[in-house]
Design a protein around this motif. Sequence first.
Motif: not given
Lengths: 220, 231
Positions: A20-32
């Motif tokens: 779940l932590f990596l999913i959050l990071f992935l979403f942040q990476h995607f939006t950037i």
Amino acid sequence: MFKLFNSSLVKKYAMAISGLFLILFLFQHFTINLTSVFSEKVFNSISHFMGNNPIVQFILQPILIFGVVFHFVMGMVLDYQNRKSRSVKYYYVKGSSNSSWMSRNMILSGIVVLLFMFLHFYDFWIPEMNYKYVEVNPLDPDRYYFEMTHKFESPIRVSLYSFSFLFLGLHLLHGFNSSFQSVGVNNKYILSIRGLTKLFAIGVPLGFVFIALFHFTNSI
Amino acid sequence: MKTYKMSNVSPDMSFLEMMDVLNSKIISEGKEDPVAFDHDCREGICGMCSMFINGQAHGPDRLVTTCQLHMRKFKDGDTIVVEPFRANAFPVIKDLVVDRSAFDRIQQAGGFISINTSGNTQDANSIPIEKDDADKSFDAATCIGCGACVASCKNASAMLFVSAKVSQYALLPQGKVESKQRVLNMVKQMDDEGFGNCTNTGACEVECPKGISLKNVARMNSEYLSSTLKP
């Protein structure tokens, strides 16, 4: 602490929470990354902030790297233990009759994502570390957009990225809502979680593919 | 792997009746031992008939045990692959017979409620229980411990079985008293028996002859988490 990890359920929580932590990071990476499609200036300023903020660099980045390594190592350990629990295999198993391909092949999709991460680190993270901490170059807040778009000029790299994102999507299709089940959430919200899983697991990898293709077509 | 040719199999026969016919044939020929397989009630209650048929626990039908599976589910001329349930925690005794006493040891580790039997025991019917909880507990209690969950799981995990037993008691007021120790002890015993880890494939739920829900696994996960965190 290590004794705690002897419990199959503690290992399950650890996989779920790190996932779940990596999913959050992935979403942040995607939006950037998505900002690069709309504005070079915004992308540069966010990248500059992320690349030079001490909290991001020296606290969040090590936590992220630990999270990635932990998730993969734990996944491998669990897969090894699971294989060991049935030393005599079935002659014939009809796995497709009772479970999804994604759920049965998390280790395969995970390994593809891991290989992709090596490529991604080779493309972006290692040159970035080299630029800042080895060569100690002066700060340049306008270099990020060019460095990124330059990488996507190669059709081979874009193809490799797109292929990896397909496997990332397959990994997420099972991993996202499975994480909630692992930490004990299977209640009235589960249908919404399953919907969100599909949205995220299809939308985010497709979005990453779109960004790579967008910069590739712009470079032609 | 051994192949037997069968003829005159009625589509109305149960799978075990077909096995009986096969064994009669083997015995009358007198060349080898009959095929050993487990069975008892033959009405889907005891959970003894543990066969992995054509790649699925209890065969291709849903919500049935092997004894309730009928030969009409197969076509004339089919080759049917029959294997024992395979998991290190379920050692094969002979042919299709496996030792599922690992499940008994998990039950002994906490699958019970301690009561005062001195004559002052409270009548269970006098304890109010919410209908929804009573129904969920009953659904969990329908687990017959056949082991199809373990056999179907690619990891040979026993979480569906253990979670059904944990849920069955955790949902009732009588079971709440020992709920913390119960879940910790049962999960520990499950791990000690050498079952694999659950990866939420859901195969166990699909193949379970009693339709035990994966919600029980989530309940157990949540029970275990709160029990581990409780001082």
